[in-house]
Every structure is written in structure tokens, then in C-alpha cells.
Design a protein around this motif. Structure first.
Motif, PDB file in Angstrom:
ATOM      1  N   ALA A  74     -33.655 -71.024 -57.233  1.00 58.51           N
ATOM      2  CA  ALA A  74     -34.135 -70.154 -57.129  1.00 58.51           C
ATOM      3  C   ALA A  74     -34.149 -68.754 -57.865  1.00 58.51           C
ATOM      4  CB  ALA A  74     -33.428 -69.740 -55.346  1.00 58.51           C
ATOM      5  N   THR A  75     -33.495 -68.527 -58.671  1.00 62.17           N
ATOM      6  CA  THR A  75     -33.640 -67.030 -59.252  1.00 62.17           C
ATOM      7  C   THR A  75     -34.741 -67.297 -60.322  1.00 62.17           C
ATOM      8  OG1 THR A  75     -31.508 -66.508 -59.602  1.00 62.17           O
ATOM      9  CG2 THR A  75     -32.642 -65.730 -60.712  1.00 62.17           C
ATOM     10  N   GLU A  76     -34.939 -67.985 -61.014  1.00 66.91           N
ATOM     11  CA  GLU A  76     -36.014 -68.823 -61.778  1.00 66.91           C
ATOM     12  C   GLU A  76     -37.652 -69.120 -61.120  1.00 66.91           C
ATOM     13  OE1 GLU A  76     -36.474 -69.603 -65.273  1.00 66.91           O
ATOM     14  OE2 GLU A  76     -34.500 -68.991 -65.365  1.00 66.91           O
ATOM     15  N   GLN A  77     -37.430 -68.963 -59.838  1.00 69.22           N
ATOM     16  CA  GLN A  77     -38.460 -69.310 -58.818  1.00 69.22           C
ATOM     17  C   GLN A  77     -39.076 -67.884 -58.012  1.00 69.22           C
ATOM     18  OE1 GLN A  77     -40.046 -73.160 -56.797  1.00 69.22           O
ATOM     19  NE2 GLN A  77     -38.254 -73.915 -58.277  1.00 69.22           N
ATOM     20  N   GLY A  78     -38.189 -67.091 -58.223  1.00 65.45           N
ATOM     21  CA  GLY A  78     -38.435 -65.745 -57.128  1.00 65.45           C
ATOM     22  C   GLY A  78     -37.872 -65.288 -56.420  1.00 65.45           C
ATOM     23  N   GLN A  79     -36.932 -66.485 -55.645  1.00 64.60           N
ATOM     24  CA  GLN A  79     -36.625 -65.854 -54.386  1.00 64.60           C
ATOM     25  C   GLN A  79     -34.852 -65.960 -54.004  1.00 64.60           C
ATOM     26  OE1 GLN A  79     -38.284 -66.246 -51.336  1.00 64.60           O
ATOM     27  NE2 GLN A  79     -40.140 -65.467 -52.000  1.00 64.60           N
ATOM     28  N   ALA A  80     -34.428 -65.429 -54.890  1.00 63.58           N
ATOM     29  CA  ALA A  80     -33.004 -66.100 -54.745  1.00 63.58           C
ATOM     30  C   ALA A  80     -31.704 -65.228 -53.800  1.00 63.58           C
ATOM     31  CB  ALA A  80     -32.650 -64.430 -56.509  1.00 63.58           C
ATOM     32  N   TRP A  81     -32.391 -64.176 -52.851  1.00 63.08           N
ATOM     33  CA  TRP A  81     -31.426 -63.514 -52.323  1.00 63.08           C
ATOM     34  C   TRP A  81     -32.020 -64.244 -50.776  1.00 63.08           C
ATOM     35  CZ3 TRP A  81     -27.830 -61.488 -52.169  1.00 63.08           C
ATOM     36  CH2 TRP A  81     -26.645 -60.516 -53.740  1.00 63.08           C
ATOM     37  N   ALA A  82     -33.056 -64.756 -50.436  1.00 62.17           N
ATOM     38  CA  ALA A  82     -33.409 -65.621 -49.764  1.00 62.17           C
ATOM     39  C   ALA A  82     -32.763 -67.238 -49.691  1.00 62.17           C
ATOM     40  CB  ALA A  82     -35.813 -66.051 -49.602  1.00 62.17           C
ATOM     41  N   TYR A  83     -33.231 -67.510 -50.811  1.00 65.97           N
ATOM     42  CA  TYR A  83     -32.499 -68.437 -51.287  1.00 65.97           C
ATOM     43  C   TYR A  83     -30.727 -68.733 -51.208  1.00 65.97           C
ATOM     44  CZ  TYR A  83     -31.197 -73.621 -52.551  1.00 65.97           C
ATOM     45  OH  TYR A  83     -30.667 -74.520 -52.827  1.00 65.97           O
ATOM     46  N   VAL A  84     -29.942 -67.301 -51.419  1.00 67.08           N
ATOM     47  CA  VAL A  84     -28.508 -67.466 -51.025  1.00 67.08           C
ATOM     48  C   VAL A  84     -29.062 -67.459 -49.519  1.00 67.08           C
ATOM     49  CG1 VAL A  84     -26.656 -66.090 -51.348  1.00 67.08           C
ATOM     50  CG2 VAL A  84     -28.287 -66.571 -53.070  1.00 67.08           C
ATOM     51  N   GLU A  85     -28.847 -66.158 -48.855  1.00 65.64           N
ATOM     52  CA  GLU A  85     -29.006 -66.188 -47.327  1.00 65.64           C
ATOM     53  C   GLU A  85     -29.237 -67.587 -47.051  1.00 65.64           C
ATOM     54  OE1 GLU A  85     -30.739 -62.723 -45.919  1.00 65.64           O
ATOM     55  OE2 GLU A  85     -30.114 -61.759 -47.839  1.00 65.64           O
ATOM     56  N   ALA A  86     -30.172 -68.470 -46.880  1.00 68.00           N
ATOM     57  CA  ALA A  86     -30.490 -69.365 -46.019  1.00 68.00           C
ATOM     58  C   ALA A  86     -29.467 -70.113 -46.462  1.00 68.00           C
ATOM     59  CB  ALA A  86     -32.075 -70.394 -46.542  1.00 68.00           C
ATOM     60  N   VAL A  87     -28.624 -70.403 -47.465  1.00 69.40           N
ATOM     61  CA  VAL A  87     -27.924 -71.678 -47.471  1.00 69.40           C
ATOM     62  C   VAL A  87     -26.526 -70.997 -47.475  1.00 69.40           C
ATOM     63  CG1 VAL A  87     -26.572 -72.473 -49.238  1.00 69.40           C
ATOM     64  CG2 VAL A  87     -28.674 -72.769 -49.840  1.00 69.40           C
ATOM     65  N   LEU A  88     -26.363 -69.995 -46.935  1.00 65.31           N
ATOM     66  CA  LEU A  88     -24.654 -69.284 -46.679  1.00 65.31           C
ATOM     67  C   LEU A  88     -25.407 -69.360 -45.387  1.00 65.31           C
ATOM     68  CD1 LEU A  88     -23.697 -66.278 -48.450  1.00 65.31           C
ATOM     69  CD2 LEU A  88     -22.401 -68.436 -48.633  1.00 65.31           C
ATOM     70  N   GLY A  89     -26.260 -69.338 -44.293  1.00 62.50           N
ATOM     71  CA  GLY A  89     -25.989 -69.125 -42.816  1.00 62.50           C
ATOM     72  C   GLY A  89     -25.852 -70.579 -42.620  1.00 62.50           C
ATOM     73  N   ARG A  90     -26.575 -71.788 -43.616  1.00 60.05           N
ATOM     74  CA  ARG A  90     -25.646 -72.553 -42.968  1.00 60.05           C
ATOM     75  C   ARG A  90     -24.847 -73.747 -43.519  1.00 60.05           C
ATOM     76  NH1 ARG A  90     -31.707 -74.308 -43.439  1.00 60.05           N
ATOM     77  NH2 ARG A  90     -31.653 -76.304 -42.793  1.00 60.05           N
ATOM     78  N   VAL A  91     -23.369 -73.202 -44.123  1.00 61.55           N
ATOM     79  CA  VAL A  91     -22.400 -73.773 -44.409  1.00 61.55           C
ATOM     80  C   VAL A  91     -22.478 -74.887 -44.691  1.00 61.55           C
ATOM     81  CG1 VAL A  91     -19.730 -73.372 -45.213  1.00 61.55           C
ATOM     82  CG2 VAL A  91     -21.409 -71.441 -45.734  1.00 61.55           C
ATOM     83  N   GLU A  92     -21.822 -75.384 -43.639  1.00 65.95           N
ATOM     84  CA  GLU A  92     -21.407 -76.683 -42.573  1.00 65.95           C
ATOM     85  C   GLU A  92     -22.598 -77.484 -42.975  1.00 65.95           C
ATOM     86  OE1 GLU A  92     -21.963 -73.176 -40.632  1.00 65.95           O
ATOM     87  OE2 GLU A  92     -20.044 -73.531 -40.136  1.00 65.95           O
TER      88      GLU A  92
END
Length: 180
Positions: A74-92
Motif C-alpha cells: 500500500a505504501t508503494e501504491q501511495g495509500q499507506a495510512w488509508a490501508y492501515v486504517e482500513a485493515v485495523l478497523g476490521r481486525v476480526e
């Protein structure tokens, strides 16, 4: 993770930015909770605080290492924080579905999901995760989230109570000392 706020190579970023390393794992419920503090810190300080996400996948979470690799893609594609937040928001959901979920989140964010899938297969980001993990162990990180600022290690894995305030004290002191 090489993407931060602001990016280290950003020529518009002030040279006097304080640096906060956040040792995180994307399958960790405590890291999801810590995300609110990270957002608040980023909002308060803007480009005066460089927030760097550092990977520390824990063995007890079977999809954590793949999630770290996906975050690097996601960092390589320019969306690091958006991706991290999306994944952490759906840990389950990550717990239940694993790598297909990581690719789906990429697709939802408009990223190249096929490239995510390929990155998870070819392991192109493994060295970054290994380096972060080794550095974390060397400085005393034992769990997530853990924060490091101005050489001070703050363990949020046991309790996050008061950590944001402590980080703010340190950042304020650093910025005052730099005339920022």
C-alpha cells in the motif's frame, strides 16, 4: 513502513519535525485502539510530527506478517495510512479471512489488487518487515503498540492510558527546543 506523515523525502516537510515511531501489528486489537491516538497526534501536529509506522508482527497472529507485507505494498501504491486504517478497523475480519481479506481491502481502496496478491506471493517486502522487527527487538519492543520518541520507549501493549499525553509532552518539548 516508509510512508509517514509527512514523508521523510518530502522537501516541503520542515527539518525540525519530531519523529514518532509506532511499532504496530495490523492484526492487533490494541493497535486498532491506538489508532485514535495516532490520528489525534497527526491532527494536532500536522507536518511538525513525522509519524512512522514500524512493523512488529507477533507470532500469535497468523496473518500479521502478511498484513505487514500488504501495508508495504500500500505504501508503494501511495495509500499507506488509508490501508492501515482500513485493515485495523476490521481486525476480526482479518482474523477470519486472512490474505484474501488483505487483497479485498486493496480493491476497496482502488489500489491494484492483483499487485497486492503478487506481492504477498513473491515476498518483495519481507526484508522491510524483518528489518523493522529486528530493530524493534534490539531496542526493547516486546509487544504492540509501542511508541518510540526522542529515545523514550512507551509500551502501549499493557495500557494506553496516559500515553498520548506523554507523547504530547515530549513532542512539545522537542518542538520548543527547536524553535518550531
Amino acid at each position: 513502513m516508509s510512508d509517514s506523515s509527512p514523508a521523510p523525502a518530502d522537501p516541503a516537510a520542515p527539518a525540525s519535525a519530531a519523529v514518532l515511531d509506532v511499532w504496530c501489528e495490523l492484526q492487533c486489537p490494541d493497535c486498532r485502539t491506538a489508532l485514535d491516538d495516532v490520528r489525534a497526534l497527526r491532527a494536532r501536529y500536522g507536518d511538525r510530527l513525522e509519524v512512522r509506522l514500524r512493523h512488529f508482527p507477533l507470532e500469535r497472529h497468523k496473518h500479521a506478517f502478511a498484513a505487514a507485507q500488504a501495508a508495504e505494498e500500500a505504501t508503494e501504491q501511495g495509500q499507506a495510512w488509508a490501508y492501515v486504517e482500513a485493515v485495523l478497523g476490521r481486525v476480526e475480519e482479518l482474523d477470519r479471512r486472512g490474505e484474501p481479506f488483505l487483497v479485498e481491502v486493496a480493491r476497496e481502496l482502488g489500489l491494484d489488487a492483483d499487485e497486492f496478491d503478487t506481492a504477498l506471493i513473491d515476498g518483495r517486502h519481507i526484508l522491510i518487515i524483518d528489518a523493522d522487527q529486528a530493530e524493534g527487538k534490539a531496542i526493547g519492543v516486546t509487544g504492540t503498540p509501542t511508541y518510540v520518541i526522542a529515545g523514550e520507549l512507551l509500551d502501549g501493549g499493557k495500557s494506553q492510558e496516559g500515553l498520548r499525553e506523554r507523547i504530547e509532552e515530549i513532542v512539545d518539548r522537542l518542538l520548543a527546543g527547536q524553535g518550531a
